[in-house]
Design an enzyme around this catalytic site. Structure first.
Site, mmCIF file in Angstrom:
data_model
loop_
_atom_site.group_PDB
_atom_site.id
_atom_site.type_symbol
_atom_site.label_atom_id
_atom_site.label_comp_id
_atom_site.label_asym_id
_atom_site.label_seq_id
_atom_site.Cartn_x
_atom_site.Cartn_y
_atom_site.Cartn_z
ATOM 1 N N CYS A 198 0.876 -1.267 0.029
ATOM 2 C CA CYS A 198 -0.062 -0.096 0.055
ATOM 3 C C CYS A 198 0.825 1.215 -0.006
ATOM 4 O O CYS A 198 2.001 1.354 0.476
ATOM 5 C CB CYS A 198 -0.852 -0.094 1.155
ATOM 6 S SG CYS A 198 -1.942 -1.308 1.274
ATOM 7 N N ARG A 232 5.620 -0.184 -6.108
ATOM 8 C CA ARG A 232 5.335 -1.008 -4.924
ATOM 9 C C ARG A 232 4.469 -2.173 -4.998
ATOM 10 O O ARG A 232 4.781 -2.995 -4.056
ATOM 11 C CB ARG A 232 4.942 0.130 -3.654
ATOM 12 C CG ARG A 232 6.026 1.006 -3.258
ATOM 13 C CD ARG A 232 5.265 2.223 -2.479
ATOM 14 N NE ARG A 232 5.154 1.567 -1.151
ATOM 15 C CZ ARG A 232 5.823 1.685 -0.035
ATOM 16 N NH1 ARG A 232 7.106 2.486 -0.144
ATOM 17 N NH2 ARG A 232 5.627 1.326 1.214
ATOM 18 N N TRP A 281 -2.865 -2.716 -1.402
ATOM 19 C CA TRP A 281 -2.691 -4.271 -1.856
ATOM 20 C C TRP A 281 -3.379 -4.856 -0.707
ATOM 21 O O TRP A 281 -3.047 -4.827 0.559
ATOM 22 C CB TRP A 281 -1.223 -4.321 -1.458
ATOM 23 C CG TRP A 281 -0.375 -5.551 -2.025
ATOM 24 C CD1 TRP A 281 -0.143 -5.976 -2.944
ATOM 25 C CD2 TRP A 281 0.020 -6.619 -0.921
ATOM 26 N NE1 TRP A 281 0.679 -7.138 -3.146
ATOM 27 C CE2 TRP A 281 0.576 -7.669 -1.866
ATOM 28 C CE3 TRP A 281 -0.078 -6.874 0.424
ATOM 29 C CZ2 TRP A 281 0.980 -8.821 -1.395
ATOM 30 C CZ3 TRP A 281 0.617 -7.992 0.929
ATOM 31 C CH2 TRP A 281 0.874 -8.976 0.009
ATOM 32 N N ASN A 297 -2.131 2.245 5.538
ATOM 33 C CA ASN A 297 -1.147 1.208 5.339
ATOM 34 C C ASN A 297 -1.029 0.337 6.515
ATOM 35 O O ASN A 297 -1.073 1.021 7.441
ATOM 36 C CB ASN A 297 0.075 1.672 4.839
ATOM 37 C CG ASN A 297 0.179 2.465 3.490
ATOM 38 O OD1 ASN A 297 -0.928 2.432 2.934
ATOM 39 N ND2 ASN A 297 1.244 2.882 3.179
ATOM 40 N N GLY A 298 -0.756 -0.852 6.464
ATOM 41 C CA GLY A 298 -0.406 -1.654 7.487
ATOM 42 C C GLY A 298 -1.814 -2.573 7.942
ATOM 43 O O GLY A 298 -2.690 -2.760 7.190
ATOM 44 N N GLU A 339 19.079 -16.910 -5.787
ATOM 45 C CA GLU A 339 18.640 -15.716 -6.214
ATOM 46 C C GLU A 339 18.169 -15.960 -7.769
ATOM 47 O O GLU A 339 17.183 -15.006 -7.936
ATOM 48 C CB GLU A 339 19.538 -14.580 -6.024
ATOM 49 C CG GLU A 339 19.422 -13.505 -6.583
ATOM 50 C CD GLU A 339 18.247 -12.663 -5.806
ATOM 51 O OE1 GLU A 339 17.781 -13.269 -5.016
ATOM 52 O OE2 GLU A 339 18.054 -11.731 -6.301
ATOM 53 N N LYS A 344 14.645 -14.843 -9.032
ATOM 54 C CA LYS A 344 14.122 -13.704 -9.934
ATOM 55 C C LYS A 344 13.364 -14.279 -11.063
ATOM 56 O O LYS A 344 12.467 -13.990 -11.462
ATOM 57 C CB LYS A 344 15.516 -13.329 -10.643
ATOM 58 C CG LYS A 344 16.357 -12.658 -9.947
ATOM 59 C CD LYS A 344 15.945 -11.133 -9.721
ATOM 60 C CE LYS A 344 15.257 -10.907 -8.493
ATOM 61 N NZ LYS A 344 15.746 -10.608 -7.193
ATOM 62 N N GLU A 399 9.759 -14.982 -9.959
ATOM 63 C CA GLU A 399 9.177 -13.686 -9.380
ATOM 64 C C GLU A 399 8.388 -12.936 -10.608
ATOM 65 O O GLU A 399 7.428 -12.449 -10.827
ATOM 66 C CB GLU A 399 10.033 -12.689 -8.871
ATOM 67 C CG GLU A 399 10.496 -12.756 -7.338
ATOM 68 C CD GLU A 399 11.318 -11.590 -6.966
ATOM 69 O OE1 GLU A 399 10.938 -10.871 -6.041
ATOM 70 O OE2 GLU A 399 12.339 -11.598 -7.730
ATOM 71 N N HIS A 441 19.947 -36.505 -4.457
ATOM 72 C CA HIS A 441 19.131 -36.723 -3.304
ATOM 73 C C HIS A 441 17.819 -36.493 -3.455
ATOM 74 O O HIS A 441 17.109 -36.465 -2.687
ATOM 75 C CB HIS A 441 19.739 -36.300 -2.066
ATOM 76 C CG HIS A 441 21.142 -36.680 -1.553
ATOM 77 N ND1 HIS A 441 21.138 -37.986 -1.251
ATOM 78 C CD2 HIS A 441 22.458 -36.038 -1.727
ATOM 79 C CE1 HIS A 441 22.540 -38.361 -1.082
ATOM 80 N NE2 HIS A 441 23.176 -36.950 -1.215
ATOM 81 N N LYS A 456 6.907 -4.363 -3.561
ATOM 82 C CA LYS A 456 8.394 -4.197 -3.334
ATOM 83 C C LYS A 456 8.807 -4.022 -1.708
ATOM 84 O O LYS A 456 9.859 -4.405 -1.635
ATOM 85 C CB LYS A 456 8.442 -2.542 -4.003
ATOM 86 C CG LYS A 456 10.025 -1.824 -3.995
ATOM 87 C CD LYS A 456 10.813 -2.718 -4.942
ATOM 88 C CE LYS A 456 12.253 -2.522 -4.771
ATOM 89 N NZ LYS A 456 13.220 -3.702 -5.255
HETATM 90 C C1 G6P Z 1 9.914 -8.171 -1.257
HETATM 91 C C2 G6P Z 1 10.621 -7.700 -2.420
HETATM 92 C C3 G6P Z 1 11.831 -8.330 -2.631
HETATM 93 C C4 G6P Z 1 12.832 -8.150 -1.342
HETATM 94 C C5 G6P Z 1 12.151 -8.401 0.048
HETATM 95 C C6 G6P Z 1 12.651 -7.826 1.256
HETATM 96 O O1 G6P Z 1 9.550 -9.330 -1.058
HETATM 97 O O2 G6P Z 1 9.833 -7.891 -3.492
HETATM 98 O O3 G6P Z 1 12.554 -7.950 -3.819
HETATM 99 O O4 G6P Z 1 13.920 -8.751 -1.435
HETATM 100 O O5 G6P Z 1 10.829 -7.787 0.101
HETATM 101 O O6 G6P Z 1 12.953 -6.405 1.003
HETATM 102 P P1 G6P Z 1 13.833 -5.641 1.828
HETATM 103 O O7 G6P Z 1 13.498 -4.113 1.472
HETATM 104 O O8 G6P Z 1 13.824 -5.900 3.443
HETATM 105 O O9 G6P Z 1 15.179 -5.841 1.268
#
Ligand code: G6P
Length: 612
Positions: free
Chosen positions: A2, A27, A75, A100-101, A485, A489, A492, A508, A607
């Protein structure tokens, strides 16, 4: 997640709010809306499910004009994405609120307000707060006081902004657990959950602290703290420029941010290295006092930042000789943690506002750690403010939801931290390995630039993936987190199911999945484990798996039927995790583009995850 924007000005603020919402789109959200006290003194709103462009369309059809307003991107948490659940929420058509929250005690409050005659039109926890403030305003006759009293009844996390038809000159906002800044203009004030939303109108910001409540009018901002006392919060100048919020000639923010990596890695190293060592002032004098006392390191983070922590564990144990544990914040915070003496608590976060990471830090501060250090990209963030020490990455604002440049700058900063820990514990003035690594770090921006030149070749590889439903990423040692990672990616942004395994675990379990429809991606720099990795790759080939290998030329891995190989520049094996991240970012980017997904704002993701 949000987003909030609010404004009080003499001019019409509709365009400012709308532009603010567009700047918050990155975001992640699923509905949006804004409310204005219009020129006739009436509270009006336009809301829509979907993109901010839908709200804009409604405003084109039915324009709004006024000097006071609040706006929001939602969101969904409580209640599905819909127009009725979109913010702002009204109470009695005279008060509007955005939030927000999460309000954890919304159910008893809702029952109490329903009993008092309030009718609810949404499924949200937010509407409860709107009616509660309204009810208290009826008694107090003062909007600031009503919000202050309402906050005392709320459990959970929030940032919120409120306006009332009776007060066309004031905006009341507050934060506890979710970020909020005040934007200071000339004869006007703004608030937002992220300064980026306001860069079109101001570059001066007041970062509210936990529990703060602010009243904004044209010329003044008054802040009171959680105890109700008036406080002065400093005004900070924004120093990152405005271009960070623009895509420039790039098709997506993610691609722009991938290509910014040589520059932001260099910026993260700037002023922190001498010829042969990490400068003592790189982490500040307080760190220099603390680091020699550290006997163990506990790292906490979420998402991509967690993967950076996993790489750091290999470095800290190998180079500094200190035991290091790494855990995701959402698990750590609910575990019965046993803290060993003299443990440094390290958080890693791009935003510095991730709810689970912050909660973990708040717990840690009471749990007997030696001290806390945040590796973070946002200077005024809650994590930085609440940690004893901070080590800032210099990635600049990252807009793409899928983190790229924040990750490689985190790794860069974590290697500096590792070297500072090494120096603090092995007190030789002359350290040949440190000198070698400092030299390698200096070359990293140039090597990153060279690696990014593989872009066109990777774009071609991506074609093999567009029709696939699964992918397996393999790495060993400090490359295992890089494989993780890479898999994150890909899933995502392209929505292809991807998993990462330490290559030694292949037999395994995951080997059972390998066939021609399961591409296997491996990262193979030249290090102690590369020969073992080569044997693992043979296991894949023997089962008809298609291999895609990113390798150092000296590994002698060459393309052959069933195995495509792209060579990266030669790099020191300690730094290889940073460099080998880049081709994996480009691969997932190009696969997503081929699949036509929303690269910068993938579905269902946010985000900055400011709720639990
Ligand atoms: C969300 C984002 C990720 C990020 C994670 C942690 O899931 O989509 O890209 O790595 O939060 O966020 P931070 O701001 O704590 O690194």
């Amino acid at each position: 997640m949000c987003g909030i924007v609010g404004a009080v000005a003499e001019r019409n603020v509709t365009g400012i709010l709308l532009e603010g919402l567009k700047r918050l789109e990155y975001r992640g959200y699923d509905s949006a809306g804004l409310a204005i006290i219009d020129d006739q003194g009436q509270l009006q709103r336009r809301r829509a499910q979907g993109k901010v462009a839908e709200v804009e369309k409604r405003l084109d059809e039915q324009p709004l004009k006024g000097g006071l307003g609040v706006a929001h991107t939602r969101w969904a948490t409580h209640g599905k994405p819909s127009e009725a659940n979109a913010h702002p929420h009204f109470s009695s058509d005279e008060l509007a609120l955005v939030h927000n929250g999460i309000i954890e005690n919304h159910e008893p409050l809702r029952r109490q307000l329903q009993a008092a005659g309030y009718a609810f039109t949404s499924e949200t926890d937010t509407e409860v707060v709107a009616h509660l403030v309204h009810q208290l305003y009826q008694q107090a006759g003062d909007l600031t006081l009503a919000v202050q009293q309402a906050l005392q009844q709320l459990e959970g996390a929030y940032a919120l902004a409120v306006i009332h038809q009776q007060h066309p000159d004031r905006l009341v906002c507050a934060r506890k657990g979710s970020p909020l800044v005040i934007g200071v203009g000339i004869g006007e004030h703004f608030c937002a959950s992220d300064p980026l939303a306001l860069l079109q109108v101001t570059d001066r910001f007041v970062y509210l602290e936990e529990g703060d409540l602010a009243t904004l009018t044209l010329n003044e901002h008054h802040v009171i703290n959680a105890a109700g006392a008036a406080v002065e919060r400093p005004v900070s100048q924004w120093e990152h420029g405005n271009q960070a919020a623009e895509k420039g000639s790039y098709r997506h923010f993610m691609l722009k941010e991938i290509h910014e990596q040589p520059a932001v890695i260099a910026a993260t190293l700037e002023g922190r290295l001498s010829d042969r060592r990490v400068l003592p002032q790189a982490l500040g004098s307080a760190a220099m006092e603390l680091l020699p006392k550290v006997r163990q390191v506990q790292i906490i983070a979420c998402g991509t930042s967690f993967h950076a922590g996993m790489v750091a564990r290999y470095w800290i144990e190998r180079l500094a000789g200190l035991p290091c544990q790494v855990e995701v914040a959402s698990e750590y915070r609910y575990r019965d943690v046993v803290v060993t003496p003299d443990t440094l608590f390290v958080t890693i976060s791009q935003s510095g506002e991730t709810a689970d990471t912050l909660a973990a830090l708040r717990f840690a501060r009471t749990a007997g750690y030696l001290g806390s250090l945040a590796v973070c990209n946002v200077p005024g963030s809650s994590l930085v403010r609440e940690s004893d020490l901070s080590l800032m990455t210099q990635a600049g604002p990252e807009i793409g939801v899928a983190s790229t440049k924040a990750f490689t700058t985190q790794l860069t900063a974590l290697l500096l931290l590792t070297l500072a820990l090494r120096r603090a514990h092995h007190k030789t003035e002359e350290d040949a390995l440190e000198a070698e690594l400092v030299q390698a770090l200096r070359e990293l921006p140039r090597l990153s630039e060279q690696t990014l030149q593989l872009d066109a070749a990777i774009e071609q590889l991506a074609e093999d993936f567009a029709e696939k439903h699964h992918a397996l990423f393999l790495g060993r040692g400090s490359q295992y987190p890089i494989a993780m990672e890479g898999a994150l990616k890909l899933k995502e942004i392209s929505y292809i199911h991807a998993e990462a395994y330490p290559a030694g675990e292949l037999k395994h379990g995951p080997l059972a999945l390998v066939d021609k429809d399961m591409p296997v991606i491996a990262v193979a720099p030249r290090d102690d484990l590369v020969d073992k990795l080569k044997s693992n790759l043979q296991e894949v080939r023997a089962r008809g798996g298609e291999l895609y290998v990113f390798a150092d030329p000296e590994t002698l891995l060459e393309p052959e039927p069933g195995m495509k190989v792209l060579h990266l520049p030669k790099v020191h094996d300690i730094l290889a995790p940073i460099l080998y991240t880049l081709p994996l970012q480009l691969l997932s980017y190009h696969v997503a583009v081929l699949k036509g997904t929303d690269v910068d704002q993938p579905r269902n993701l946010a985000k900055s995850v400011t709720v639990e």
